[in-house]
Scaffold this motif. Structure first.
Motif, PDB file in Angstrom:
ATOM      1  N   HIS A 139      69.959  70.696  43.607  1.00  0.00           N
ATOM      2  CA  HIS A 139      70.661  71.610  42.897  1.00  0.00           C
ATOM      3  C   HIS A 139      72.291  71.869  43.210  1.00  0.00           C
ATOM      4  O   HIS A 139      72.785  72.600  42.752  1.00  0.00           O
ATOM      5  N   HIS A 155      70.779  73.022  34.413  1.00  0.00           N
ATOM      6  CA  HIS A 155      69.156  72.934  34.350  1.00  0.00           C
ATOM      7  C   HIS A 155      68.920  74.175  33.773  1.00  0.00           C
ATOM      8  O   HIS A 155      69.446  75.401  33.904  1.00  0.00           O
ATOM      9  N   GLU A 175      69.881  78.029  29.846  1.00  0.00           N
ATOM     10  CA  GLU A 175      70.478  76.832  30.877  1.00  0.00           C
ATOM     11  C   GLU A 175      71.656  77.505  31.656  1.00  0.00           C
ATOM     12  O   GLU A 175      72.286  78.296  31.100  1.00  0.00           O
TER      13      GLU A 175
END
Ligand SMILES: N[C@@H](CCC(=O)NCCCC(=O)O)C(=O)O
Length: 250
Positions: A139, A155, A175
Motif C-alpha cells: 500500500h 486502488h 478509487e
C-alpha cells in the motif's frame, strides 16, 4: 463574516538541523479551510495535553498523516525495524486526545497516521509492514515518482453499505490514493469498519456511538481536496459536524 468553527490540529515534532520544530502539512490546513470550511489551529504536541488552555475553544480535532510511525510499544508490539521514524511527543498527545475529544462530544476526523492513532487509542493493533504480511498488497507510494503520481488514485476501496462514506460517495466502491506502510491489524473497541481494500485491509472506520462523530481514513483526502468530489464531501461532512458543535457551544 460568520466566525468559522475552529479545529485543533496536533503537530508533528520534526528536527530541522539541531532545532526541533512543530510541523503541520500545509495541504491538510488548506483542505480544512477550503473543503471543510473551518479554521485550522495547529496545536503544539508537547503542550497539547494542557487542554484547559484550548479544549473549550475549539469545535473539532483533526489528525494528519505523517511519515513517522506510532511507537510499537503503544500497541504491545516489538520493534520490527530500528530504522523506522517515530514521534513519541505526537503519540503522547494524540492517543490521549482522541478519547478525551469523544468524551466531550468534539468531532474527530483522522487521516492515515491519524487512523492508526484512532485504532491504537481504542486498544487496536497495527501491522508494521503491510507489504511483508501474507495476503496483503503493498500500500506504499513510489517515492521516486512526482507527488502528483504518489497521491493519485492507487486502488479501489469497498465502502460499507449504509456507512457514512458510502453516503458521501453515493457509491460502495471508489478509487483512493495510498501512501502507507502500516495498517490496522486488530480493530479497536467500539470502532465500525467503513471501508476495506480488496485485500481485506481496513481502510476507514467510524465510532459506533451514534451520538459521537469520529471518522478515520487510511488514504489522503486532503490531496487537492476541492478537485475530488469524494474527498471534498468527506471534509465537508466533518466541517458540518464541527459547525453543529459550534452552534451547541454558543
Ligand atoms: N507512517 C504511517 C502513516 C503514513 C502517512 O501518514 N503517510 C503520509 C506522509 C506524508 C503526508 O503527510 O502526506 C505508515 O507508513 O503507515
Amino acid at each position: 463574516m460568520p466566525r468559522l468553527a475552529k479545529v485543533a490540529v496536533p503537530a508533528d515534532r520534526k528536527m530541522i538541523g539541531p532545532h526541533p520544530f512543530q510541523s503541520v502539512g500545509e495541504k491538510y490546513l488548506r483542505a480544512l479551510h477550503e473543503a471543510a470550511g473551518v479554521w485550522p489551529l495547529p496545536l503544539p504536541s508537547p503542550w497539547a495535553l494542557d487542554t484547559g488552555q484550548w479544549l473549550d475553544e475549539v469545535d473539532g480535532l483533526f489528525l494528519t498523516g505523517s511519515h513517522s510511525n506510532i511507537e510499537p510499544r503503544r500497541f504491545g508490539a516489538g520493534v520490527v525495524d530500528p530504522g523506522f521514524l517515530h514521534d513519541p511527543e505526537r503519540d503522547e498527545a494524540t492517543l490521549s486526545l482522541i478519547p478525551m475529544a469523544l468524551q466531550r462530544g468534539l468531532p474527530v476526523f483522522a487521516v492515515c497516521r491519524g487512523l492508526q492513532e484512532v485504532n491504537v487509542a481504542f486498544g487496536g493493533s497495527l501491522l508494521q509492514k503491510v507489504h511483508e504480511t501474507t495476503g496483503y498488497a503493498d500500500h506504499r507510494e513510489d517515492t521516486a515518482q512526482p507527488l502528483e503520481v504518489q497521491y493519485a488514485p492507487a486502488h479501489p476501496v469497498n465502502l460499507a453499505e449504509g456507512g457514512w462514506l458510502a453516503g458521501i460517495a453515493g457509491s460502495t466502491r471508489v478509487e483512493v490514493n495510498s501512501l502507507h506502510g502500516q495498517g490496522i491489524e486488530r480493530l479497536g473497541r467500539d470502532l465500525l469498519v467503513e471501508a476495506r481494500a480488496d485485500d481485506g485491509l481496513i481502510e476507514a472506520v467510524r465510532h459506533a456511538d451514534p451520538d459521537s462523530y469520529l471518522l478515520a481514513v487510511q488514504w489522503h483526502p486532503e490531496w487537492r481536496a476541492t478537485e475530488n468530489p469524494f474527498y471534498a464531501g468527506t471534509f465537508r461532512h466533518f466541517g458540518d459536524a464541527c459547525r453543529r458543535h459550534q452552534a451547541r457551544r454558543r
